[in-house]
Structures are given as structure tokens and as C-alpha cells.
Design an enzyme around this catalytic site. Sequence first.
Site, PDB file in Angstrom:
ATOM      1  N   HIS A  73       0.871  -1.185   0.000  1.00 32.76           N
ATOM      2  CA  HIS A  73       0.000   0.000   0.000  1.00 32.76           C
ATOM      3  C   HIS A  73       0.905   1.231   0.000  1.00 32.76           C
ATOM      4  CE1 HIS A  73      -3.419   2.437   0.521  1.00 32.76           C
ATOM      5  NE2 HIS A  73      -3.770   2.178   1.752  1.00 32.76           N
ATOM      6  N   HIS A  89      -2.380  -1.757 -10.156  1.00 34.03           N
ATOM      7  CA  HIS A  89      -3.292  -1.214  -9.164  1.00 34.03           C
ATOM      8  C   HIS A  89      -4.556  -2.050  -9.152  1.00 34.03           C
ATOM      9  CE1 HIS A  89      -5.715   1.685  -6.958  1.00 34.03           C
ATOM     10  NE2 HIS A  89      -4.570   2.225  -6.596  1.00 34.03           N
ATOM     11  N   ASP A 141       2.709   5.794  -6.889  1.00 33.56           N
ATOM     12  CA  ASP A 141       3.975   5.638  -6.176  1.00 33.56           C
ATOM     13  C   ASP A 141       5.195   5.556  -7.080  1.00 33.56           C
ATOM     14  OD1 ASP A 141       3.126   5.701  -3.544  1.00 33.56           O
ATOM     15  OD2 ASP A 141       2.323   3.674  -3.714  1.00 33.56           O
TER      16      ASP A 141
HETATM   17  N1  ACO Z   1       4.782  -6.364 -11.312  1.00 32.42           N
HETATM   18  C1  ACO Z   1       4.655  -7.533 -11.965  1.00 32.42           C
HETATM   19  N2  ACO Z   1       3.505  -8.188 -12.077  1.00 32.42           N
HETATM   20  C2  ACO Z   1       2.432  -7.669 -11.488  1.00 32.42           C
HETATM   21  C3  ACO Z   1       2.481  -6.450 -10.769  1.00 32.42           C
HETATM   22  C4  ACO Z   1       3.713  -5.796 -10.693  1.00 32.42           C
HETATM   23  N3  ACO Z   1       3.846  -4.646 -10.058  1.00 32.42           N
HETATM   24  N4  ACO Z   1       1.266  -6.179 -10.287  1.00 32.42           N
HETATM   25  C5  ACO Z   1       0.465  -7.166 -10.682  1.00 32.42           C
HETATM   26  N5  ACO Z   1       1.156  -8.074 -11.397  1.00 32.42           N
HETATM   27  C6  ACO Z   1       0.638  -9.276 -12.063  1.00 32.42           C
HETATM   28  C7  ACO Z   1       0.371 -10.383 -11.048  1.00 32.42           C
HETATM   29  O1  ACO Z   1       1.486 -11.225 -10.893  1.00 32.42           O
HETATM   30  C8  ACO Z   1      -0.793 -11.067 -11.672  1.00 32.42           C
HETATM   31  O2  ACO Z   1      -0.312 -11.840 -12.742  1.00 32.42           O
HETATM   32  P1  ACO Z   1      -0.966 -13.285 -13.068  1.00 32.42           P
HETATM   33  O3  ACO Z   1      -2.361 -12.957 -13.519  1.00 32.42           O
HETATM   34  O4  ACO Z   1      -0.090 -13.846 -14.109  1.00 32.42           O
HETATM   35  O5  ACO Z   1      -0.956 -14.039 -11.771  1.00 32.42           O
HETATM   36  C9  ACO Z   1      -1.600  -9.950 -12.309  1.00 32.42           C
HETATM   37  O6  ACO Z   1      -0.637  -8.918 -12.595  1.00 32.42           O
HETATM   38  C10 ACO Z   1      -2.692  -9.394 -11.402  1.00 32.42           C
HETATM   39  O7  ACO Z   1      -2.075  -8.965 -10.182  1.00 32.42           O
HETATM   40  P2  ACO Z   1      -2.708  -9.076  -8.732  1.00 32.42           P
HETATM   41  O8  ACO Z   1      -1.607  -9.176  -7.735  1.00 32.42           O
HETATM   42  O9  ACO Z   1      -3.754 -10.161  -8.728  1.00 32.42           O
HETATM   43  O10 ACO Z   1      -3.447  -7.690  -8.628  1.00 32.42           O
HETATM   44  P3  ACO Z   1      -3.991  -7.027  -7.296  1.00 32.42           P
HETATM   45  O11 ACO Z   1      -5.093  -6.134  -7.706  1.00 32.42           O
HETATM   46  O12 ACO Z   1      -4.256  -8.032  -6.240  1.00 32.42           O
HETATM   47  O13 ACO Z   1      -2.718  -6.185  -6.802  1.00 32.42           O
HETATM   48  C11 ACO Z   1      -1.203  -4.436  -6.424  1.00 32.42           C
HETATM   49  C12 ACO Z   1      -2.589  -4.826  -6.948  1.00 32.42           C
HETATM   50  C13 ACO Z   1      -1.023  -4.968  -4.977  1.00 32.42           C
HETATM   51  C14 ACO Z   1      -1.081  -2.924  -6.379  1.00 32.42           C
HETATM   52  C15 ACO Z   1      -0.128  -5.051  -7.356  1.00 32.42           C
HETATM   53  O14 ACO Z   1      -0.288  -4.549  -8.664  1.00 32.42           O
HETATM   54  C16 ACO Z   1       1.296  -4.801  -6.848  1.00 32.42           C
HETATM   55  O15 ACO Z   1       1.801  -5.557  -6.011  1.00 32.42           O
HETATM   56  N6  ACO Z   1       1.955  -3.718  -7.365  1.00 32.42           N
HETATM   57  C17 ACO Z   1       3.276  -3.369  -6.876  1.00 32.42           C
HETATM   58  C18 ACO Z   1       3.160  -2.664  -5.552  1.00 32.42           C
HETATM   59  C19 ACO Z   1       2.639  -1.240  -5.708  1.00 32.42           C
HETATM   60  O16 ACO Z   1       3.090  -0.482  -6.561  1.00 32.42           O
HETATM   61  N7  ACO Z   1       1.689  -0.874  -4.811  1.00 32.42           N
HETATM   62  C20 ACO Z   1       1.134   0.466  -4.773  1.00 32.42           C
HETATM   63  C21 ACO Z   1      -0.311   0.446  -5.090  1.00 32.42           C
HETATM   64  S1  ACO Z   1      -0.944   2.063  -5.156  1.00 32.42           S
HETATM   65  C22 ACO Z   1      -1.174   2.472  -3.541  1.00 32.42           C
HETATM   66  O17 ACO Z   1      -1.360   1.685  -2.645  1.00 32.42           O
HETATM   67  C23 ACO Z   1      -1.160   3.880  -3.242  1.00 32.42           C
END
Ligand code: ACO
Length: 434
Positions: free
Chosen positions: A272, A311, A367
Site C-alpha cells: 500500500h 493497481h 507511487d
Molecule cells: N509487477 C509484476 N507483475 C504484477 C504487478 C507488478 N507490479 N502487479 C500485478 N502483477 C501481475 C500479477 O502477478 C498477476 O499476474 P498473473 O495474472 O499472471 O498471476 C496480475 O498482474 C494481477 O495482479 P494481482 O496481484 O492479482 O493484482 P492485485 O489487484 O491483487 O494487486 C497491487 C494490486 C497490490 C497494487 C499489485 O499490482 C502490486 O503488487 N503492485 C506493486 C506494488 C505497488 O506499486 N503498490 C502500490 C499500489 S498504489 C497504492 O497503494 C497507493
Amino acid sequence: MTDVAAKDSLTVTDNRTGQTYDIAITDNTIAAKDLGQIRLDDEQPGLATYDPGFVNTASCRSSVTYIDGDKGILEYRGYPIEQLAEKSNFLEVAYLLIHGELPTKEQYDAWVHEITYHTFVHENVKTFMQGFRYDAHPMGMLMASVGALSTFYPDARNISDADNRHMQIVRMIAKMPTLGAWSFRHAQGKPYVYPDNDLGYTANFLSMLFKMSESKFEADERLVKALDVLFILHADHEQNCSTNAVRSVGSSQVDPYSAVSAGVGALYGPLHGGANEAVLRMLKRIGSKENIPAFIDGVKDGNERLMGFGHRVYKNYDPRAKIIKKSAEDVFEVTGTNPLLDIALELEKIALEDEYFVKRKLYPNVDFYSGLIYEAFQFPPEMFTVLFAIGRTPGWLAQWSELVQDKDQKIARPKQIYTGDRELTFTAASERWS
Ligand code: ACO
């Protein structure tokens, strides 16, 4: 079976029993409790939904913030974020979020006066903050000190009184920068700086952070503006993890300091608010543009994540990321450029063209660039989330205020699917271990 007009309903057949049910559709949702009528027999509990992480579950009705993640739209109380970032300021946006409409001149002046008047904290807050370890993470200090404010304002528990709620909202928005700045000074072993109420909200925050022996600290106006914009961009984001924490804890009718402290805790997590810190660490680890392809391969192989990308809601460019990219340019004009920016720009370019990211609709989020700006201000990474928390406070409080006035709301208490053992026979330790 419910009696519902065919058009606005969902007809489901339970194939276990052959029975058909009509369930009302309102605002493109069905009420989860309506599924409770679907049951195998009178002995079994009614049907429920399984939704870890609330991926497809609305927990409230809200008129604070609107997001269209597919189109990349973010609006506070109906006003597009781009317009607010360009033409408003953080305290006006805070007023808008809390009150639901823009202030008149008199309302704005009174609001700014109230917030400014409450920037100081009780001296005992300073004493207990000084008791933290020399290297305490400022986010841990912020979480604890916001929660501790409930002991200084025990009347805050009277959450049904509108004037009382207003008082606590003002106090919290006013004191967050003081607590945040002191957490920062603590880790640096520097004396805490008292608020300078001649300065505006964001300028005063910078003074409490960076003032040393000078009689007055006045930051470069362009830096003040950039940080103010960052606060605006972070001010609310509907039912995100920390807001959900505030609402969930607030649903027990605890005082707002305790509820917001829970929000700070949620924001502390790397998925987050901690993501900008993780972005910066990632950029430093990549080190130079030549290493980007190998890094991207590692992400695609599932060995790591491209932090600052993706996201839960935005499946398009996060509108805040666009504004931040522009703010970064303004800040670097004052501070000189950050070589990590080149790596970030190149990473973004490659990722936006790569099938892995395109297919999953992974775009830069708020971010991705904010950490670079914060670093230009010379904030250590541990402070990044504190800045986020200060910006998010009006949003948490607007959502909390909405929650406590919402007659539909109940104490948050999700169901579970129990997967453990049942009806085992307990043998006392003295027998088990003999
Ligand atoms: N890098 C690589 N792959 C990713 C990323 C990433 N940053 N984010 C998602 N994916 C992939 C996942 O591996 C998944 O792939 P799959 O379908 O092959 O399994 C797919 O994209 C969907 O991802 P989920 O994790 O299911 O998406 P979710 O909605 O649960 O997660 C999150 C969202 C937590 C923000 C995620 O994108 C992430 O971890 N991003 C990096 C951390 C980040 O930047 N967080 C800040 C969010 S903004 C905020 O809080 C202000």
C-alpha cells in the site's frame, strides 16, 4: 423468494435443490444478505460469497470519491483531480472532502484559521515521542502518536455529536504534520521544531522538518507547491486498504484517533503506502539503464514485482501518476535532477510496450514517481509513507464521518469458510506429554 420487478433482478437457480430465486439488483449490486435465503435445508447456513481482499464486494455507499479505473478517472466530490491539483490547495481540498462542497471565502478563512490554531500538540506528546528508540521508524511513531491522541481528547469517543466530530477532524488534520515532522526529527537526533503558524499548512510542515538555527524557515515556493500537490493527490482514494481499515475499526464506534491510527498501520505495508519506498530501492538496485532488460525478465519470470506498477482499481494510467510526473520536473528544477529518474522513465517506456504488462493492464501508479520527488526533498525512504499519511488524513476522516452517519452501517464482521478440525477430544498436557 423475494418479490422483485423482473428487470432489476437476478434470477438464480440453486441446482442442488432446483429452487429458483429472484434477487434485487440495486446500483449494479445485489445485497449479499439476499443470498442468505438460498439454502440446502433449514439446518444449513444460507449461501454466502467468498471474496478475500474484497475484490468484488461493495462495503458501503459513499459520495466522497469517484474512480473509474478503466478510464483513469479520479474525482473528489465530483471535481476531477487534475483541476484540484492545478487550481486548489490542500486545505481547500480537505474542506471539500470533509464537508462535501467547496467553501465560501468566509468558510475557507475560518477553516484555515481553525486548522492553524490546532497545530500544536500537548507537551506530553513530545515527551513520549522522545521515548522511542533513536532509530524508530517514523511511521511506527506516527501510528502510535495518532492513536495516543485519543488519551489527550477522551471526549472524542462521543462520535454521535456533530460538533465533537468536527473538533476531532480539525485537530487531526492540524496535528498530523506536527507528529510527522517530529517523527522525522527524532530519527535524525535533532530537536523537535514547534509549528510556525505564520506559515501555510505545507510551508509550516517543511519548517518543522528542516528548520535549524535560523529564526524563520521559508522553503522555496515551488517546493511548497509540489508537496501541496502531492498531499492533494493522496487525499482520498475511496475504499483502499487503509480507508477500509479506518472504516472497519471505526465501525466499532471507537474514537477517530484510534480508527485513523489503524489506517496509518495499514498504510505502513509495502503493498500500500510503502510502495514508493520499495520503488526507490528497486531503482537503486537496478542501478543503470543497461540492467533494465534483465530486471524486466526477472519480473516476467515471477521472481519479483515491478514496484509502482499495477493497481487493484486502475487498469489504465493512474491519473495521479501523470500529475506527479509533472511535479517531479518542477521539483528537479529547484533541486537538480535525480539520475534515478532516467531509469524510471526507461523502465516505464519498456514496461508500457511489453506484452506482459500490456496484457495485465499494469500501468504506473501514484507511487512510481512520488519516491523520486521525496528523495529530491532529501527525505529518507522511511518518511515517504508518513507524507502519504498526512495527505490521506482528510480522506480517512471524510470516510469515517460518512460511516458514522450512515444508518446502513454495522460493525464490520466478515464471514469465514471454516477449514479446520471439528469436535476433537482434548487430552490434558500432563497426559499427552507423559
Ligand atoms: N509487477 C509484476 N507483475 C504484477 C504487478 C507488478 N507490479 N502487479 C500485478 N502483477 C501481475 C500479477 O502477478 C498477476 O499476474 P498473473 O495474472 O499472471 O498471476 C496480475 O498482474 C494481477 O495482479 P494481482 O496481484 O492479482 O493484482 P492485485 O489487484 O491483487 O494487486 C497491487 C494490486 C497490490 C497494487 C499489485 O499490482 C502490486 O503488487 N503492485 C506493486 C506494488 C505497488 O506499486 N503498490 C502500490 C499500489 S498504489 C497504492 O497503494 C497507493
